[in-house]
Scaffold this motif. Structure first.
Motif, PDB file in Angstrom:
ATOM      1  N   GLY A   1       0.812  -1.207   0.000  1.00 30.26           N
ATOM      2  CA  GLY A   1       0.000   0.000   0.000  1.00 30.26           C
ATOM      3  C   GLY A   1       0.849   1.262   0.000  1.00 30.26           C
ATOM      4  N   VAL A   2       1.892   1.279   0.843  1.00 25.07           N
ATOM      5  CA  VAL A   2       2.793   2.439   0.898  1.00 25.07           C
ATOM      6  C   VAL A   2       3.509   2.619  -0.437  1.00 25.07           C
ATOM      7  CG1 VAL A   2       4.874   3.370   1.986  1.00 25.07           C
ATOM      8  CG2 VAL A   2       3.100   2.306   3.382  1.00 25.07           C
ATOM      9  N   ALA A   3       3.939   1.501  -1.041  1.00 28.18           N
ATOM     10  CA  ALA A   3       4.624   1.575  -2.337  1.00 28.18           C
ATOM     11  C   ALA A   3       3.717   2.177  -3.395  1.00 28.18           C
ATOM     12  CB  ALA A   3       5.078   0.173  -2.760  1.00 28.18           C
TER      13      ALA A   3
ATOM     14  N   PHE B   1       4.360   0.214  15.651  1.00 30.07           N
ATOM     15  CA  PHE B   1       5.195   1.312  15.155  1.00 30.07           C
ATOM     16  C   PHE B   1       6.428   0.784  14.441  1.00 30.07           C
ATOM     17  CE2 PHE B   1       8.800   4.192  15.804  1.00 30.07           C
ATOM     18  CZ  PHE B   1       8.309   5.364  15.222  1.00 30.07           C
ATOM     19  N   VAL B   2       7.052  -0.220  15.025  1.00 32.65           N
ATOM     20  CA  VAL B   2       8.249  -0.805  14.396  1.00 32.65           C
ATOM     21  C   VAL B   2       7.884  -1.433  13.049  1.00 32.65           C
ATOM     22  CG1 VAL B   2      10.039  -2.576  14.631  1.00 32.65           C
ATOM     23  CG2 VAL B   2       9.397  -1.183  16.602  1.00 32.65           C
ATOM     24  N   VAL B   3       6.787  -2.218  13.063  1.00 34.67           N
ATOM     25  CA  VAL B   3       6.345  -2.853  11.812  1.00 34.67           C
ATOM     26  C   VAL B   3       6.014  -1.801  10.762  1.00 34.67           C
ATOM     27  CG1 VAL B   3       4.500  -4.239  10.766  1.00 34.67           C
ATOM     28  CG2 VAL B   3       5.513  -4.946  12.937  1.00 34.67           C
ATOM     29  N   GLY B   4       5.277  -0.755  11.166  1.00 35.74           N
ATOM     30  CA  GLY B   4       4.898   0.300  10.227  1.00 35.74           C
ATOM     31  C   GLY B   4       6.086   1.066   9.678  1.00 35.74           C
ATOM     32  N   THR B   5       7.078   1.309  10.530  1.00 30.80           N
ATOM     33  CA  THR B   5       8.275   2.027  10.081  1.00 30.80           C
ATOM     34  C   THR B   5       9.045   1.209   9.055  1.00 30.80           C
ATOM     35  OG1 THR B   5       8.447   3.130  12.241  1.00 30.80           O
ATOM     36  CG2 THR B   5      10.407   3.130  10.831  1.00 30.80           C
ATOM     37  N   VAL B   6       9.237  -0.081   9.364  1.00 33.83           N
ATOM     38  CA  VAL B   6       9.935  -0.959   8.412  1.00 33.83           C
ATOM     39  C   VAL B   6       9.178  -1.019   7.091  1.00 33.83           C
ATOM     40  CG1 VAL B   6      10.644  -3.335   7.951  1.00 33.83           C
ATOM     41  CG2 VAL B   6      11.013  -2.341  10.213  1.00 33.83           C
TER      42      VAL B   6
ATOM     43  N   GLY C   1       7.052   1.198   5.950  1.00 32.68           N
ATOM     44  CA  GLY C   1       7.063   2.507   5.304  1.00 32.68           C
ATOM     45  C   GLY C   1       8.344   2.768   4.550  1.00 32.68           C
ATOM     46  N   VAL C   2       9.480   2.467   5.191  1.00 34.98           N
ATOM     47  CA  VAL C   2      10.780   2.678   4.533  1.00 34.98           C
ATOM     48  C   VAL C   2      10.922   1.777   3.311  1.00 34.98           C
ATOM     49  CG1 VAL C   2      13.277   2.461   4.815  1.00 34.98           C
ATOM     50  CG2 VAL C   2      11.902   3.474   6.648  1.00 34.98           C
TER      51      VAL C   2
ATOM     52  N   ALA D   1       4.833  11.394   3.522  1.00 32.62           N
ATOM     53  CA  ALA D   1       3.567  10.697   3.291  1.00 32.62           C
ATOM     54  C   ALA D   1       3.746   9.185   3.389  1.00 32.62           C
ATOM     55  CB  ALA D   1       3.011  11.070   1.917  1.00 32.62           C
ATOM     56  N   ALA D   2       4.832   8.665   2.800  1.00 33.74           N
ATOM     57  CA  ALA D   2       5.058   7.218   2.825  1.00 33.74           C
ATOM     58  C   ALA D   2       5.239   6.716   4.247  1.00 33.74           C
ATOM     59  CB  ALA D   2       6.282   6.874   1.977  1.00 33.74           C
ATOM     60  N   LEU D   3       6.089   7.397   5.011  1.00 38.42           N
ATOM     61  CA  LEU D   3       6.341   6.961   6.384  1.00 38.42           C
ATOM     62  C   LEU D   3       5.101   7.140   7.249  1.00 38.42           C
ATOM     63  CD1 LEU D   3       9.947   8.381   6.911  1.00 38.42           C
ATOM     64  CD2 LEU D   3       9.274   6.027   6.429  1.00 38.42           C
ATOM     65  N   ALA D   4       4.407   8.274   7.059  1.00 34.18           N
ATOM     66  CA  ALA D   4       3.210   8.534   7.863  1.00 34.18           C
ATOM     67  C   ALA D   4       2.137   7.496   7.579  1.00 34.18           C
ATOM     68  CB  ALA D   4       2.680   9.935   7.572  1.00 34.18           C
ATOM     69  N   VAL D   5       1.927   7.179   6.300  1.00 30.87           N
ATOM     70  CA  VAL D   5       0.902   6.193   5.939  1.00 30.87           C
ATOM     71  C   VAL D   5       1.245   4.836   6.552  1.00 30.87           C
ATOM     72  CG1 VAL D   5       0.019   4.827   4.017  1.00 30.87           C
ATOM     73  CG2 VAL D   5       0.069   7.302   3.847  1.00 30.87           C
ATOM     74  N   GLY D   6       2.505   4.411   6.406  1.00 31.48           N
ATOM     75  CA  GLY D   6       2.902   3.109   6.940  1.00 31.48           C
ATOM     76  C   GLY D   6       2.720   3.014   8.438  1.00 31.48           C
ATOM     77  N   VAL D   7       3.165   4.043   9.161  1.00 35.43           N
ATOM     78  CA  VAL D   7       3.119   4.003  10.622  1.00 35.43           C
ATOM     79  C   VAL D   7       1.693   4.189  11.134  1.00 35.43           C
ATOM     80  CG1 VAL D   7       3.856   5.184  12.732  1.00 35.43           C
ATOM     81  CG2 VAL D   7       5.500   4.770  10.895  1.00 35.43           C
ATOM     82  N   VAL D   8       0.999   5.197  10.621  1.00 35.17           N
ATOM     83  CA  VAL D   8      -0.340   5.515  11.134  1.00 35.17           C
ATOM     84  C   VAL D   8      -1.326   4.391  10.852  1.00 35.17           C
ATOM     85  CG1 VAL D   8      -2.308   7.080  10.886  1.00 35.17           C
ATOM     86  CG2 VAL D   8       0.006   8.007  10.985  1.00 35.17           C
ATOM     87  N   ILE D   9      -1.322   3.862   9.632  1.00 33.70           N
ATOM     88  CA  ILE D   9      -2.258   2.783   9.296  1.00 33.70           C
ATOM     89  C   ILE D   9      -2.008   1.569  10.176  1.00 33.70           C
ATOM     90  CG2 ILE D   9      -2.872   1.091   7.516  1.00 33.70           C
ATOM     91  CD1 ILE D   9      -4.132   3.763   6.988  1.00 33.70           C
ATOM     92  N   THR D  10      -0.742   1.202  10.366  1.00 31.31           N
ATOM     93  CA  THR D  10      -0.418   0.020  11.183  1.00 31.31           C
ATOM     94  C   THR D  10      -0.816   0.228  12.637  1.00 31.31           C
ATOM     95  OG1 THR D  10       1.465  -0.342   9.710  1.00 31.31           O
ATOM     96  CG2 THR D  10       1.409  -1.624  11.731  1.00 31.31           C
ATOM     97  N   MET D  11      -0.528   1.395  13.173  1.00 31.15           N
ATOM     98  CA  MET D  11      -0.842   1.638  14.585  1.00 31.15           C
ATOM     99  C   MET D  11      -2.346   1.728  14.815  1.00 31.15           C
ATOM    100  SD  MET D  11       2.182   4.252  15.805  1.00 31.15           S
ATOM    101  CE  MET D  11       1.682   4.156  17.530  1.00 31.15           C
TER     102      MET D  11
END
Length: 841
Positions: free
Chosen positions: A26-28, A319-324, A326-327, A365-375
């Protein structure tokens, strides 16, 4: 608690892998969309800005408002205005610009570019810095032309070749005497540009010594604003208006950005869908992880951890999962953006050169989407785990949902679903854009309601598969029981696939129904065998109608000619037709009066008649340019459609206007439509590359091609959501196998072999996937009907068309998803060591 959370991530990294993949996709998609659209926008904006490098101030004709009987128009920019502009103190030079549509054929006679992108203009002379020559010389006369370098390379043209051109109908075959380079955005986008000398361009484009625009360059030390001020004082304000080159560049850059916004928003919608589907997977994963660690969390509570700390530990993991994710998704998205640009190039779409643009906004946007959606997805499971009393968790008394919670969930789901259905049905009673907002709201409410009700629906629907599953013996029976053992988990897994198939099915039903309606409209409203029109949508020269009408094989023909008049103080567009022949070329339903178009008698479509308050017998005066008036009588009111609508007037009754143009020409052949008849018409028009001769089948095929292209694009984009759903099924099954390790070990111990265990997991996956597929297809058919009914409210020929073949394919796709998703979990389950599994907790 921080160390505990990080250790849990490392301990469960294999189980969290699917969640990372789902979020990453999704982030990609989000970051790839932003990179792609930003790159294309930046390339076009830079290219367009270069095109204004030689323009400090542009002088254009000021629109004259209509007064009295005269319709509004643009005055000519003549040589006197050009000379006056060049004499302004701050002006270094002034160039008169002439331009217009110029269809250019390749060596096979096919049109180069996409219609409106094929242009022509004037070459000012050897000092024309706008178009530097790379080879050859300046053109002289109508039989010599310059061609842009991109087109010359693409079509294989070189200096000395002859090229076929079409300007407003007549076909020219000038010789190429030079090749030039340009920063014109249309050429960069795959179009073509042909240049004549100024006198020839004025004659060919009907300017008769005039210009479309005057480009003035400032002397060194004179600013654009100062030059504009000087020109405003020197030129007549009632005929001209001036704009600085910087303003033109900014305006075009904004237009490019606005045009890309539609594509960006469309792609981001599908990225949002993929993320929405991924949310189910994340929530499902964390729900199962928390359930597996219930005793561990209870022990933490027992030794002093608060509810907030337990929730926080789950959110730290998220948060860890979302950050990984997202990056990783950002890196993959940058590759997707570059790949989409290369893909456009491979399809023949020419894009201006420029760097890959990765803005800070894209990274954030990529990092925010990954972290926020996961959390967000992990918050509810974490909160639910924290609320479990330690003693109850130790004894697993929390496992079963209470009757009260189930009744509340089902009641809430029923209310949402009922409200959604009611709003959607209400939207279908509206017309046009009025129903779009209610339709969207109803769709969201219904999907939420069905999602909430999915655990309730899973039992009867999966039970319906019991007779089939019995064929597989014990494996089938166990698969059915496992599928309904945890309805919430089954529902969350199936819902991911349900949403993807809802969209795919709905769009297929809607597109198929609308396509059929338009095809019926084309065949029912037209008796003509062929429709002749310009490839770029511009108007035809009246010579086309005269040439076709003179053919022996043509039994009837009629132009659809533009004419503007003032009626009761308001401008009204009239359509001139061949009165005696129009009845042979069309088949329009008459609501009132008679379909008679001759002399002063006209027919009007029902929408115009209603807005004007006209009916059969109404008389009014049409005021044309030059003070010429015509008294007209409404003979009949007909049902208009997308192909034919408006006020139809006999061309013989129209006064001779200064600029007569035909939108299209309808032709009926004596022998009907055939390859020979089409060839006859094309040859009569000198095989003009800018003119299309289309039969009713050609019209239907072009409509079908458009819908097919759009659907294929949507299928590709929605495939992302289906892929995420596959990961969800794999994730659920894998974790389910882990949870049931002891149970599977016992089954193996009492005689269930590895093949039967594999079959059990595969059948469970198949049942869950088909359950999601059935729900998705059912909702898709309903939404397709509703949206199609709303879109087709102005089409009398609209009717629901169910594409049973594609629906069967979608159901088969659900089964394939289930089969593929079960491969790894089934293999893992069959390879469990039975003794180790029995001893596991």
């Amino acid at each position: 608690m921080l160390r505990t959370a990080l250790r849990n991530v490392l301990a469960h990294k294999a189980r969290l892998l699917m969640t990372v993949l789902a979020v990453m996709l999704g982030v990609a998609f989000v970051s790839g969309t932003l990179v792609f659209t930003n790159t294309i926008t930046d390339a076009y904006q830079n290219s367009s800005a270069k095109g204004f490098d030689g323009v400090d101030v542009a002088v254009s004709a000021k629109y004259r408002e209509s007064t009295g009987d005269e319709p509004g128009d643009y005055p000519d920019l003549d040589q006197a205005l050009l000379d006056r502009s060049a004499r302004v103190p701050g002006a270094a030079s002034a160039v008169g610009v002439v331009s217009g549509f110029t269809a250019m054929a390749d060596k096979n006679g096919k049109l180069i570019g996409d219609g409106w992108q094929t242009k022509g203009g004037n070459y000012w002379g050897t000092d024309d810095s706008r178009y530097p020559l790379t080879s050859g010389r300046a053109p002289r006369g109508e039989n010599e032309v310059l061609v842009d370098a991109r087109t010359a390379e693409r079509a294989g043209y070189k200096v000395g070749d002859t090229v076929r051109l079409s300007i407003d109908g007549p076909v020219l075959s000038p010789r190429i005497v030079g090749v030039f380079t340009t920063d014109d955005g249309n050429v960069a986008a795959g179009g073509s540009l042909a240049l004549f000398d100024t006198a020839s361009a004025q004659k060919l484009f009907g300017k008769a010594g005039g210009y479309d625009e005057i480009d003035v360059r400032a002397k060194p030390g004179t600013s654009q604003a100062a030059l504009k001020s000087q020109l405003d004082k020197a030129l007549p304000k009632d005929r001209t208006e001036t704009t600085t080159g910087q303003s033109l560049a900014d305006e075009q850059a904004q237009q490019i950005a606005d045009s890309m916004n539609g594509m960006r928003q469309g792609l981001l919608v599908f990225a949002g869908i993929a993320l929405f589907v991924g949310t189910f997977i994340i929530a499902n994963t964390f729900t199962m992880l928390v359930a597996q660690r219930t005793k561990e969390l209870a022990l933490l509570r027992a030794v002093g951890a608060s509810r907030r700390q337990v929730t926080r530990s789950v959110l730290i993991e998220a948060f860890v999962v979302g950050t990984v994710a997202g990056v990783t998704g950002l890196a993959v998205g940058i590759g997707i953006g570059a790949g989409l640009r290369a893909l456009l190039g491979s399809f023949g779409e020419s894009i201006p050169d420029g760097p890959l643009v990765v803005t800070p906004g894209t990274v954030v946007a990529a990092l925010a989407v990954g972290v926020v959606i996961t959390m967000l997805a992990a918050w509810l499971p974490g909160r639910r785990a924290a609320k479990i009393p330690p003693v109850a968790a130790m004894s697993s008394l929390h496992a079963q949902a209470t009757t009260k919670s189930l009744v509340l969930r089902n009641t809430l789901g029923a209310l949402f679903a009922a409200a959604g259905v009611a709003v959607v049905l209400y939207a279908t009673t509206l017309k046009g854009t009025d129903g779009q907002a209610p339709m969207g709201l109803g769709a969201v409410l219904l999907i939420i309601g069905v999602f909430i009700l999915t655990p309730l629906l899973s039992r009867p629907l999966i039970a319906a598969a019991a007779p089939v599953l019995r064929v597989f013996g014990v494996s089938g029976k166990l698969a059915r029981q496992n599928s309904v053992r945890n309805p919430r988990r089954t529902a969350a897994t199936a819902s991911a696939l349900m949403i993807g198939l809802t969209l795919i099915t709905g769009m297929t039903v809607m597109a198929g129904s609308l396509q059929t309606a338009i095809e019926k409209m084309a065949t029912s409203a037209l008796r003509a065998d062929y429709v002749v029109r310009m490839a770029n949508g511009n108007n035809l020269s009246p010579d086309v109608d005269r040439k076709l009408a003179a053919l022996d094989d043509v039994s009837a023909s009629s132009p659809m000619r533009d004419a503007v008049a003032r009626i009761d103080g308001e401008e009204e567009y009239l359509t001139g037709v061949n009165g005696p022949a129009i009845g042979k070329l069309t088949d329009l339903k008459v609501d009132e009066g008679a379909f008679t178009v001759t002399g002063s008698k006209i027919v009007v479509d029902d929408t115009t008649a209603k807005s004007r308050g006209w009916k059969a017998g109404t008389q009014f005066t049409a005021h044309f340019e030059g003070g010429r008036n015509k008294r007209l009588t409404v003979a009949g009111v007909y049902e208009g459609n997308e192909l034919i609508r408006g006020v139809l007037v006999d061309t013989a009754a129209l006064p001779k206007l200064s600029d007569t143009r035909d939108m299209q020409v309808m032709v009926k052949m004596a022998g009907g439509a055939s390859a020979t008849a089409k060839d006859t018409l094309e040859k009569a028009l000198d095989s003009n590359p800018g003119i299309l001769v289309q039969s009713k089948k050609d019209l239907s095929d072009s409509i079908a091609q458009l819908f097919t292209l759009l659907l294929n694009m949507l299928y590709g984009l929605l495939g992302m959501a289906v892929l995420v759903a596959v990961l969800g099924v794999i994730n659920t099954l894998a974790m389910s196998v882990f949870e049931r390790s002891q149970e599977i070990g016992m089954l193996r111990a009492i005689g269930l072999d590895r093949r039967a265990v594999k079959r059990m997991v595969r059948l469970e996956s198949l049942v869950i996937s088909l359950f999601g597929g059935v729900l998705g297809i059912g909702l898709g058919v309903f939404f397709g009907w509703a949206v199609g009914r709303l879109a087709g409210s102005s089409m009398p020929t609209y009717e629901l068309v169910l594409p049973w073949d594609r629906i069967a394919i979608f159901l088969l796709l659900s089964a394939v998803v289930g089969a593929l998703a079960a491969l790894w979990p089934a293999r893992r389950a069959s390879r469990l060591n039975m003794l180790a599994a029995i001893k596991s907790e």
